[in-house]
Scaffold this motif. Structure first.
Motif, PDB file in Angstrom:
ATOM      1  N   LEU A 145      40.938  27.581  33.649  1.00 39.32           N
ATOM      2  CA  LEU A 145      39.605  26.985  33.600  1.00 39.32           C
ATOM      3  C   LEU A 145      38.841  27.406  32.348  1.00 39.32           C
ATOM      4  CD1 LEU A 145      38.460  27.308  37.324  1.00 39.32           C
ATOM      5  CD2 LEU A 145      39.203  25.233  36.120  1.00 39.32           C
ATOM      6  N   ASP A 146      39.028  28.641  31.917  1.00 39.70           N
ATOM      7  CA  ASP A 146      38.355  29.114  30.700  1.00 39.70           C
ATOM      8  C   ASP A 146      38.773  28.302  29.480  1.00 39.70           C
ATOM      9  OD1 ASP A 146      36.977  31.060  32.075  1.00 39.70           O
ATOM     10  OD2 ASP A 146      38.338  32.691  31.524  1.00 39.70           O
ATOM     11  N   VAL A 189      44.754  33.607  41.365  1.00 41.59           N
ATOM     12  CA  VAL A 189      43.356  33.279  41.069  1.00 41.59           C
ATOM     13  C   VAL A 189      43.040  33.602  39.614  1.00 41.59           C
ATOM     14  CG1 VAL A 189      40.956  33.882  41.581  1.00 41.59           C
ATOM     15  CG2 VAL A 189      42.560  33.454  43.451  1.00 41.59           C
ATOM     16  N   ARG A 190      43.497  34.745  39.123  1.00 35.86           N
ATOM     17  CA  ARG A 190      43.261  35.127  37.732  1.00 35.86           C
ATOM     18  C   ARG A 190      43.883  34.116  36.772  1.00 35.86           C
ATOM     19  NH1 ARG A 190      46.064  39.754  37.372  1.00 35.86           N
ATOM     20  NH2 ARG A 190      44.753  40.563  39.003  1.00 35.86           N
ATOM     21  N   GLU A 205      41.725  30.980  36.819  1.00 36.61           N
ATOM     22  CA  GLU A 205      40.497  31.230  36.067  1.00 36.61           C
ATOM     23  C   GLU A 205      40.762  31.155  34.559  1.00 36.61           C
ATOM     24  OE1 GLU A 205      39.353  35.032  37.637  1.00 36.61           O
ATOM     25  OE2 GLU A 205      38.019  34.130  39.133  1.00 36.61           O
ATOM     26  N   LYS A 206      41.884  31.691  34.130  1.00 32.18           N
ATOM     27  CA  LYS A 206      42.267  31.632  32.714  1.00 32.18           C
ATOM     28  C   LYS A 206      42.453  30.176  32.279  1.00 32.18           C
ATOM     29  CE  LYS A 206      45.535  33.844  29.575  1.00 32.18           C
ATOM     30  NZ  LYS A 206      46.714  34.725  29.501  1.00 32.18           N
TER      31      LYS A 206
END
Length: 94
Positions: free
Chosen positions: A78-79, A71-72, A75-76
């Motif tokens: 997506l950032d 997940v992390r 998220e990275k």
């Protein structure tokens, strides 16, 4: 909405599977190429979800840590996307 589960691959080893159900059906790969393991799931000509099937098998003790890592990493990813550009594409293609 994101859902996940660990499918038993072999006795006492599990593979993570994640489904990210999209609130808006997309007619194109709005995020561009996805990271390894992730794919768009198409229903006719629209993407209704993004799914992840892990290549790594883990034991029950390591499962939660693996979920957090995946997940992390997403998220990275997506950032690094242009949020305003993505919203414009959704409006134009939706």
């Amino acid at each position: 909405m994101l859902t996940f589960y660990f499918a038993e691959n072999q006795p006492n080893t599990y593979r993570l599977q994640i489904t990210l159900t999209l609130a808006v059906s997309l007619s194109c790969e709005i995020l561009g190429p996805l990271p390894a393991g992730w794919k768009y799931c198409w229903d006719s000509n629209t993407a209704s979800s993004i799914e992840y099937n892990d290549w790594l098998c883990v034991t029950k003790d390591y499962a939660e840590a693996r979920l957090k890592t995946v997940v992390r990493e997403f998220e990275k990813f997506l950032d690094g996307r242009d949020a305003e550009g993505i919203m414009a594409m959704i409006l134009l293609t939706g």
